[in-house]
Design a protein around this motif. Structure first.
Motif, PDB file in Angstrom:
ATOM      1  N   ARG A   9     -26.207  27.482  22.182  1.00 14.06           N
ATOM      2  CA  ARG A   9     -26.460  28.296  23.132  1.00 14.06           C
ATOM      3  C   ARG A   9     -25.488  28.162  24.137  1.00 14.06           C
ATOM      4  NH1 ARG A   9     -32.399  25.858  25.610  1.00 14.06           N
ATOM      5  NH2 ARG A   9     -33.451  26.567  23.699  1.00 14.06           N
ATOM      6  N   GLN A  10     -25.183  29.311  24.655  1.00 10.94           N
ATOM      7  CA  GLN A  10     -23.825  29.676  25.506  1.00 10.94           C
ATOM      8  C   GLN A  10     -23.499  28.543  26.580  1.00 10.94           C
ATOM      9  OE1 GLN A  10     -25.013  33.346  27.306  1.00 10.94           O
ATOM     10  NE2 GLN A  10     -24.117  34.473  25.529  1.00 10.94           N
ATOM     11  N   GLU A  11     -24.285  27.915  27.241  1.00 12.95           N
ATOM     12  CA  GLU A  11     -24.013  27.108  28.143  1.00 12.95           C
ATOM     13  C   GLU A  11     -23.561  25.941  27.575  1.00 12.95           C
ATOM     14  OE1 GLU A  11     -28.715  26.679  27.490  1.00 12.95           O
ATOM     15  OE2 GLU A  11     -27.280  28.385  27.574  1.00 12.95           O
ATOM     16  N   LYS A  12     -23.507  25.645  26.222  1.00 14.15           N
ATOM     17  CA  LYS A  12     -22.868  24.277  25.713  1.00 14.15           C
ATOM     18  C   LYS A  12     -21.558  24.438  25.236  1.00 14.15           C
ATOM     19  CE  LYS A  12     -26.794  21.890  25.982  1.00 14.15           C
ATOM     20  NZ  LYS A  12     -26.951  20.530  26.896  1.00 14.15           N
ATOM     21  N   VAL A  13     -21.050  25.647  25.294  1.00  9.49           N
ATOM     22  CA  VAL A  13     -19.417  25.812  24.817  1.00  9.49           C
ATOM     23  C   VAL A  13     -18.723  25.048  25.582  1.00  9.49           C
ATOM     24  CG1 VAL A  13     -17.855  27.485  24.348  1.00  9.49           C
ATOM     25  CG2 VAL A  13     -20.061  28.311  23.897  1.00  9.49           C
ATOM     26  N   GLU A  14     -18.652  24.881  26.717  1.00  7.59           N
ATOM     27  CA  GLU A  14     -17.541  24.117  27.618  1.00  7.59           C
ATOM     28  C   GLU A  14     -17.759  22.892  27.226  1.00  7.59           C
ATOM     29  OE1 GLU A  14     -14.805  25.408  29.059  1.00  7.59           O
ATOM     30  OE2 GLU A  14     -15.271  27.319  28.366  1.00  7.59           O
ATOM     31  N   GLU A  15     -18.905  22.278  27.340  1.00 10.55           N
ATOM     32  CA  GLU A  15     -19.067  20.854  27.101  1.00 10.55           C
ATOM     33  C   GLU A  15     -18.543  20.501  25.593  1.00 10.55           C
ATOM     34  OE1 GLU A  15     -23.155  17.923  27.483  1.00 10.55           O
ATOM     35  OE2 GLU A  15     -23.175  20.150  28.145  1.00 10.55           O
ATOM     36  N   ILE A  16     -19.055  21.355  24.582  1.00 14.06           N
ATOM     37  CA  ILE A  16     -18.221  21.107  23.150  1.00 14.06           C
ATOM     38  C   ILE A  16     -16.765  21.076  23.137  1.00 14.06           C
ATOM     39  CG2 ILE A  16     -17.935  22.173  21.064  1.00 14.06           C
ATOM     40  CD1 ILE A  16     -20.868  22.433  20.870  1.00 14.06           C
ATOM     41  N   LYS A  17     -16.246  21.999  23.805  1.00 13.04           N
ATOM     42  CA  LYS A  17     -14.651  22.049  23.899  1.00 13.04           C
ATOM     43  C   LYS A  17     -14.074  20.859  24.438  1.00 13.04           C
ATOM     44  CE  LYS A  17     -10.853  25.272  25.575  1.00 13.04           C
ATOM     45  NZ  LYS A  17     -10.049  24.037  26.164  1.00 13.04           N
TER      46      LYS A  17
END
Length: 114
Positions: A9-17
């Protein structure tokens, strides 16, 4: 070497980064906007009073090329951040990588991804 690709999901990208930057010593990732459908089979919304079913939902593909010993740690990190009981949470794919060559220096193998 392996390629780990997660469709999330798009909203998880920054958290993963942020988590990758803090917890894993890898030197890069590739992020692409993608559309797809799976068990979720689309999403209902209303536009001007009419029900509209969107069958291809926006997701993000995050890819890493890793040494074999880093794969498990990255997968665990993705699962920790993205796992939920909802449909459409995503998938992780792991592919073998035959060779990597850094174009600038012609380094190959593990040296090319560090």
């Amino acid at each position: 070497m392996k390629k780990v690709e997660a469709i999330i999901r798009q909203e998880k990208v920054e958290e993963i980064k942020a988590a990758i930057d803090q917890e894993v010593t890898i030197n890069g990732m590739t992020v692409s906007q993608v559309l797809g459908c799976g068990l979720q089979k689309g999403q209902k919304s209303h536009v001007r009073g009419q029900e509209v079913i969107t069958t291809l939902l926006p997701k993000v593909s995050v890819s890493f090329i890793l040494a074999d010993e880093e794969v498990k740690q990255v997968i665990e990190l993705i699962l920790e951040i993205c796992q939920s009981e909802e449909c459409g949470t995503g998938k992780i794919f792991v592919y073998p990588i035959e060779e990597v060559i850094r174009i600038r220096t012609r380094e190959t193998g593990k040296a090319a991804i560090q």
